[in-house]
Design a protein around this motif. Structure first.
Motif, PDB file in Angstrom:
ATOM      1  N   ASN A  95       1.838  -5.401   5.832  1.00 55.10           N
ATOM      2  CA  ASN A  95       2.167  -5.803   7.205  1.00 55.10           C
ATOM      3  C   ASN A  95       0.924  -5.866   8.079  1.00 55.10           C
ATOM      4  OD1 ASN A  95       4.801  -5.794   6.362  1.00 55.10           O
ATOM      5  ND2 ASN A  95       5.449  -4.046   7.594  1.00 55.10           N
ATOM      6  N   GLN A  96       0.055  -4.880   7.941  1.00 53.83           N
ATOM      7  CA  GLN A  96      -1.151  -4.835   8.763  1.00 53.83           C
ATOM      8  C   GLN A  96      -2.108  -5.972   8.416  1.00 53.83           C
ATOM      9  OE1 GLN A  96      -2.653  -0.869   8.097  1.00 53.83           O
ATOM     10  NE2 GLN A  96      -1.218   0.078   9.538  1.00 53.83           N
ATOM     11  N   ASP A  97      -2.291  -6.222   7.118  1.00 58.91           N
ATOM     12  CA  ASP A  97      -3.187  -7.308   6.719  1.00 58.91           C
ATOM     13  C   ASP A  97      -2.613  -8.657   7.125  1.00 58.91           C
ATOM     14  OD1 ASP A  97      -5.662  -8.031   5.460  1.00 58.91           O
ATOM     15  OD2 ASP A  97      -4.510  -8.825   3.768  1.00 58.91           O
ATOM     16  N   ALA A  98      -1.294  -8.792   7.019  1.00 60.72           N
ATOM     17  CA  ALA A  98      -0.642 -10.031   7.451  1.00 60.72           C
ATOM     18  C   ALA A  98      -0.857 -10.259   8.943  1.00 60.72           C
ATOM     19  CB  ALA A  98       0.852  -9.975   7.132  1.00 60.72           C
ATOM     20  N   SER A  99      -0.716  -9.193   9.729  1.00 61.50           N
ATOM     21  CA  SER A  99      -0.917  -9.308  11.171  1.00 61.50           C
ATOM     22  C   SER A  99      -2.353  -9.698  11.490  1.00 61.50           C
ATOM     23  CB  SER A  99      -0.574  -7.979  11.847  1.00 61.50           C
ATOM     24  OG  SER A  99      -0.778  -8.055  13.248  1.00 61.50           O
ATOM     25  N   ASP A 100      -3.313  -9.111  10.770  1.00 63.24           N
ATOM     26  CA  ASP A 100      -4.725  -9.452  10.978  1.00 63.24           C
ATOM     27  C   ASP A 100      -4.991 -10.923  10.684  1.00 63.24           C
ATOM     28  OD1 ASP A 100      -5.267  -6.849  11.689  1.00 63.24           O
ATOM     29  OD2 ASP A 100      -6.061  -6.271   9.723  1.00 63.24           O
ATOM     30  N   LYS A 101      -4.196 -11.495   9.794  1.00 57.58           N
ATOM     31  CA  LYS A 101      -4.380 -12.898   9.410  1.00 57.58           C
ATOM     32  C   LYS A 101      -3.468 -13.835  10.211  1.00 57.58           C
ATOM     33  CE  LYS A 101      -6.095 -12.101   4.737  1.00 57.58           C
ATOM     34  NZ  LYS A 101      -6.654 -10.786   5.046  1.00 57.58           N
ATOM     35  N   ILE A 105       7.891 -10.934   6.265  1.00 59.00           N
ATOM     36  CA  ILE A 105       6.431 -10.874   6.386  1.00 59.00           C
ATOM     37  C   ILE A 105       5.787 -11.010   5.015  1.00 59.00           C
ATOM     38  CG2 ILE A 105       4.480  -9.356   6.909  1.00 59.00           C
ATOM     39  CD1 ILE A 105       6.157  -8.226   9.235  1.00 59.00           C
ATOM     40  N   THR A 106       6.317 -10.262   4.039  1.00 58.52           N
ATOM     41  CA  THR A 106       5.750 -10.303   2.692  1.00 58.52           C
ATOM     42  C   THR A 106       5.870 -11.695   2.085  1.00 58.52           C
ATOM     43  OG1 THR A 106       6.283  -7.969   2.350  1.00 58.52           O
ATOM     44  CG2 THR A 106       5.851  -9.283   0.389  1.00 58.52           C
ATOM     45  N   SER A 107       7.006 -12.341   2.286  1.00 59.49           N
ATOM     46  CA  SER A 107       7.201 -13.692   1.748  1.00 59.49           C
ATOM     47  C   SER A 107       6.181 -14.665   2.331  1.00 59.49           C
ATOM     48  CB  SER A 107       8.622 -14.173   2.048  1.00 59.49           C
ATOM     49  OG  SER A 107       9.573 -13.389   1.388  1.00 59.49           O
ATOM     50  N   GLN A 108       5.980 -14.605   3.647  1.00 60.10           N
ATOM     51  CA  GLN A 108       4.998 -15.481   4.292  1.00 60.10           C
ATOM     52  C   GLN A 108       3.571 -15.129   3.851  1.00 60.10           C
ATOM     53  OE1 GLN A 108       5.397 -15.999   8.543  1.00 60.10           O
ATOM     54  NE2 GLN A 108       7.640 -15.968   8.450  1.00 60.10           N
ATOM     55  N   GLU A 134       2.955 -16.537   0.369  1.00 59.46           N
ATOM     56  CA  GLU A 134       2.808 -17.993   0.424  1.00 59.46           C
ATOM     57  C   GLU A 134       1.459 -18.396   1.013  1.00 59.46           C
ATOM     58  OE1 GLU A 134       5.153 -21.878   2.290  1.00 59.46           O
ATOM     59  OE2 GLU A 134       6.073 -19.884   2.356  1.00 59.46           O
ATOM     60  N   SER A 135       1.004 -17.636   2.000  1.00 61.01           N
ATOM     61  CA  SER A 135      -0.242 -17.967   2.682  1.00 61.01           C
ATOM     62  C   SER A 135      -1.476 -17.562   1.894  1.00 61.01           C
ATOM     63  CB  SER A 135      -0.269 -17.280   4.056  1.00 61.01           C
ATOM     64  OG  SER A 135      -1.520 -17.430   4.676  1.00 61.01           O
ATOM     65  N   THR A 138       1.890 -13.588  -9.314  1.00 55.34           N
ATOM     66  CA  THR A 138       1.913 -13.211  -7.902  1.00 55.34           C
ATOM     67  C   THR A 138       1.905 -11.701  -7.747  1.00 55.34           C
ATOM     68  OG1 THR A 138       3.139 -15.226  -7.329  1.00 55.34           O
ATOM     69  CG2 THR A 138       3.189 -13.422  -5.739  1.00 55.34           C
ATOM     70  N   ASN A 139       2.709 -11.020  -8.547  1.00 52.88           N
ATOM     71  CA  ASN A 139       2.753  -9.564  -8.497  1.00 52.88           C
ATOM     72  C   ASN A 139       1.400  -8.946  -8.830  1.00 52.88           C
ATOM     73  OD1 ASN A 139       5.456  -9.653  -7.831  1.00 52.88           O
ATOM     74  ND2 ASN A 139       6.177  -9.292  -9.918  1.00 52.88           N
ATOM     75  N   GLU A 140       0.731  -9.514  -9.823  1.00 56.18           N
ATOM     76  CA  GLU A 140      -0.590  -9.008 -10.207  1.00 56.18           C
ATOM     77  C   GLU A 140      -1.590  -9.178  -9.066  1.00 56.18           C
ATOM     78  OE1 GLU A 140      -1.670 -11.096 -13.720  1.00 56.18           O
ATOM     79  OE2 GLU A 140      -0.137 -10.129 -14.979  1.00 56.18           O
ATOM     80  N   GLN A 141      -1.570 -10.346  -8.437  1.00 58.70           N
ATOM     81  CA  GLN A 141      -2.498 -10.595  -7.334  1.00 58.70           C
ATOM     82  C   GLN A 141      -2.175  -9.707  -6.125  1.00 58.70           C
ATOM     83  OE1 GLN A 141      -5.281 -12.552  -7.446  1.00 58.70           O
ATOM     84  NE2 GLN A 141      -4.731 -12.655  -9.613  1.00 58.70           N
ATOM     85  N   LEU A 142      -0.898  -9.517  -5.865  1.00 58.90           N
ATOM     86  CA  LEU A 142      -0.505  -8.656  -4.760  1.00 58.90           C
ATOM     87  C   LEU A 142      -0.926  -7.220  -5.024  1.00 58.90           C
ATOM     88  CD1 LEU A 142       0.968  -8.424  -2.050  1.00 58.90           C
ATOM     89  CD2 LEU A 142       3.099  -8.078  -3.320  1.00 58.90           C
ATOM     90  N   GLN A 143      -0.768  -6.771  -6.271  1.00 62.85           N
ATOM     91  CA  GLN A 143      -1.194  -5.412  -6.640  1.00 62.85           C
ATOM     92  C   GLN A 143      -2.691  -5.238  -6.392  1.00 62.85           C
ATOM     93  OE1 GLN A 143       0.587  -2.468  -8.473  1.00 62.85           O
ATOM     94  NE2 GLN A 143      -1.141  -1.881  -7.214  1.00 62.85           N
TER      95      GLN A 143
END
Length: 241
Positions: free
Chosen positions: A116-122, A169-172, A175-176, A220-225
């Protein structure tokens, strides 16, 4: 993406990101998605008795559980997340003690907060209107199931909407931030592997889209991890329970 399965999606994040996650947890979560959607279990359609958490396991709603870069997560978020994980472990006959379950829950919440925090920063934000629209859609598609889930996980609508916001938030964010590609060769190789295990899986052309989606989710899971691991290295995390 099936919008109804918010609980399963939350548990998917737990499996992908929590430090305790194992290699085969994704398959277990997929099975749970099907059971939740259909209202069935392996015992012939009967729903199991609702799992409960004791007063000893609960945290006061206003008590800080953990702080992530100065942002506190309190009991009102911890308790339903803890109950979800306890329910999942019970359904799959996993013997996890309270201390382990507490740590799994904290890990899940910390990881989600970092996203959430990294998404907000972006610049990725989800408005109250978006959350409400999604909630209304879920309710329209299955009000009875929604109410059953809220009761099972001891959630009010505001808590559910908070979880829904996390999911949006995670879905966006996914995708981003991640451009995941799956090649035809990867699909064919995967098909050969599963065909070796069972000759009755069907033809490649019939399974191609499904395999491609599975591989995309795995990547996607690997990259998110990896992203969350990197965020965690620079994060200030303080646990209070």
């Amino acid at each position: 993406m099936k919008k109804w399965i918010i609980f399963a999606l939350t548990l998917t994040l737990a499996m992908v990101l929590a430090a305790c996650g194992g290699d085969n947890e994704e398959d277990k979560t997929a099975q749970q998605e099907e059971q939740q959607e259909e209202g069935n279990t392996e015992d012939g359609g009967k729903q199991p008795e609702p799992v409960k958490i004791t007063d000893e396991e609960k945290v006061d709603k206003g008590k800080a559980v953990v702080s992530v870069n100065g942002e506190e997560i309190k009991g009102d978020r911890y308790n339903p997340a803890y109950l979800q994980l306890k329910t999942m472990n019970t359904q799959f006959n996993q013997d996890v003690d309270n201390d382990q379950l507490k740590q799994q829950t904290i890990d899940m919440l910390v990881n989600q907060q970092l996203i959430n925090q990294d998404a907000s920063d972006k610049g990725i934000e989800v408005s109250d209107d978006e959350v409400q629209k999604e909630f209304d859609t879920i309710k329209k598609e299955g009000a009875e199931r929604l109410n059953t889930a809220l009761e099972q996980f001891q959630l009010n609508e505001d808590q559910f909407k908070s979880m829904l916001r996390d999911n949006l938030i995670t879905s966006q964010y996914l995708e981003s931030e991640f451009d995941i590609k799956v090649t035809d060769k990867e699909v064919e190789d995967y098909y050969k592997q599963i065909k070796e295990q069972s000759e009755e899986i069907g033809k490649l052309e019939d399974l191609k889209d499904r395999i491609k989606q599975t591989l995309k989710e795995e990547k996607t899971n690997e990259q998110l991890q990896k992203r969350v691991d990197a965020l965690k290295k620079d994060a200030k995390v303080e646990t209070f329970i």
